[in-house]
Enzyme design. Structure first.
Site, mmCIF file in Angstrom:
data_model
loop_
_atom_site.group_PDB
_atom_site.id
_atom_site.type_symbol
_atom_site.label_atom_id
_atom_site.label_comp_id
_atom_site.label_asym_id
_atom_site.label_seq_id
_atom_site.Cartn_x
_atom_site.Cartn_y
_atom_site.Cartn_z
ATOM 1 N N LYS A 184 0.859 -1.181 0.000
ATOM 2 C CA LYS A 184 0.000 0.000 0.000
ATOM 3 C C LYS A 184 0.893 1.229 0.000
ATOM 4 C CE LYS A 184 -0.958 2.612 2.778
ATOM 5 N NZ LYS A 184 -0.388 3.939 3.255
ATOM 6 N N THR A 195 8.885 2.072 1.040
ATOM 7 C CA THR A 195 7.761 1.271 0.699
ATOM 8 C C THR A 195 6.527 1.465 1.475
ATOM 9 O OG1 THR A 195 6.929 -0.852 0.592
ATOM 10 C CG2 THR A 195 8.610 -0.523 2.104
#
Length: 413
Positions: A184, A195
């Site tokens: 996500k 990330t």
């Protein structure tokens, strides 16, 4: 979660196979969002090997601290992820919330708290009410199923407009193994562990130190090569788990990172990480364009990457892309400010296949129309050659639109 799906969203999602040894469940605990899932439990049937890389932020969230502590043992039985609240900058309350969540998860799975890993994403500075988890984790542990990857990806979304999933397979000594991943992220995503949140699981039988070495190397050309807005989150977490179920098919356990049998697996893992990273960049908040920026001819690969990120993170480059303006002067500016060696009179710049500048000046055959046509596409390749050495790097980013300001202007309200 935005009401409209990004124009850069994939046309279809990967068909995610079941990974033996892991089950998942989601629940709506009402942490911030109404009427949507916001908690994910991943449960491993047997102790799984685990590796992780985390934010380089000097203000990490409580769950990041918690994971770092547990990672040393290299064993995972469960992962609890929530969206809507990052449990970051929450002081003693934040630590208490991670302890209560881990206690609830360990009880639900019948394991030790040191075998639980946690991740939270959402608003910073708001205390997280972990009692909301304790009520749902027991049922989730019972309900968990292997065929649940897309739902798992949906439960960890915040301002994302679509879930991110990817799957690859490889062979280790002739035995087929599978790797699945979810991620996500849509804003506040910058390299230095870029990330947001991502969880990758394989049924391969690989020791934790080997997984760690694979993950630490694989993150560089993937998640650490993409940026939405240059901001590094407090909560960035990328974890890789190996259930070991492929041992049942006769896969020999991999104990060292230099084992030749790993080459196919390494390639598949790197391809999956790159796939997920690009999906995240394509869902940048308000994004309408995807920019792939390649720098060649730098003094070193590291210098090339610094320059590429200087271009990718420039608000002037990103707004020019949003406006479909082939303004190569913005590229020159970003190269010049990067702090790495550059020679103005050797610089060449391309938008797509159109060379707009060469030898430090506008290309004699420059066509504004041809360059503008490249900028009209959803995917815009930008290449810069410095003419100094053999260093090269590629990074990905998105454009910067009015919608980005709108999303982040009222994020807490």
């Amino acid at each position: 979660m935005s009401s409209s799906i990004s124009p850069l969203a994939p046309k279809s999602y990967a068909d995610m196979p079941v990974i033996r040894g892991v089950r998942m469940a989601t629940a709506a605990a009402g942490i911030k969002y109404k009427n949507r899932t916001d908690v994910l439990l991943m449960a491993f049937d047997k102790p799984a090997s685990v590796a992780g890389v985390f934010t380089r932020s000097k203000c990490p969230s409580a769950p990041v601290d918690f994971c770092r502590k547990n990672l040393a043992a290299g064993v995972a039985r469960g992962v609890v992820v929530n969206s809507g609240n990052a449990n970051a900058f929450t002081g003693i309350k934040g630590r208490a919330a991670t302890e209560l969540t881990a206690k609830s998860a360990a009880a639900a799975l019948g394991c030790d708290e040191s075998e639980i890993f946690l991740a939270s994403t959402g608003v910073i500075g708001e205390p997280l009410d972990a009692t909301k988890f304790s009520g749902v984790l027991g049922q989730m542990a019972q309900d968990g199923t292997g065929d649940f990857w897309l739902e798992a990806a949906k439960a960890i979304m915040t301002t994302d407009t679509y879930p991110k999933v990817a799957t690859h397979s490889a062979k280790i000594d002739g035995v087929t193994v599978t790797i699945n991943g979810i991620a996500k992220g849509a804003g506040m995503i910058a390299p230095d562990m870029a990330t947001m949140l991502s969880f990758v699981v394989t049924d391969a039988d690989i020791a934790a130190p080997v997984l760690q070495s694979l993950l630490s190397a694989g993150v560089e050309p993937s998640f650490n090569s993409m940026t939405v807005d240059s901001d590094t989150s407090t909560s960035d977490t990328l974890m890789l788990f190996a259930t070991g179920a492929a041992a049942e098919d006769g896969q020999r356990r991999i104990e060292t990172a230099d084992d030749a049998a790993l080459s196919g697996f390494r390639d598949a893992l790197n391809a999956l990480l790159k796939d997920l990273a690009i999906q995240v960049a394509r869902d940048g908040e308000g994004a309408t364009k995807m920019l792939e920026i390649t720098v060649t001819g730098a003094e070193s690969d590291a210098a090339a990457k610094t320059i590429a990120l200087s271009i990718a993170n420039s608000p002037l480059v990103k707004t020019a892309a949003a406006g479909e303006d082939a303004n190569w002067g913005r590229i020159v500016m970003a190269v010049g400010k990067a702090g790495e060696a550059a020679d103005r009179d050797r610089l060449a710049i391309w938008f797509g296949d159109v060379r707009v500048a060469v030898n430090g000046e506008r290309d004699a055959g420059y066509s504004e129309e041809a360059a503008s046509n490249v900028m009209k596409g959803q995917d815009i390749p930008v290449r810069v050659d410095l003419g100094l050495g053999n260093g090269s790097a590629t990074v990905w980013t998105c454009d910067l639109t009015k919608e980005y300001v709108a999303i982040n202007g009222d994020y807490r309200s």
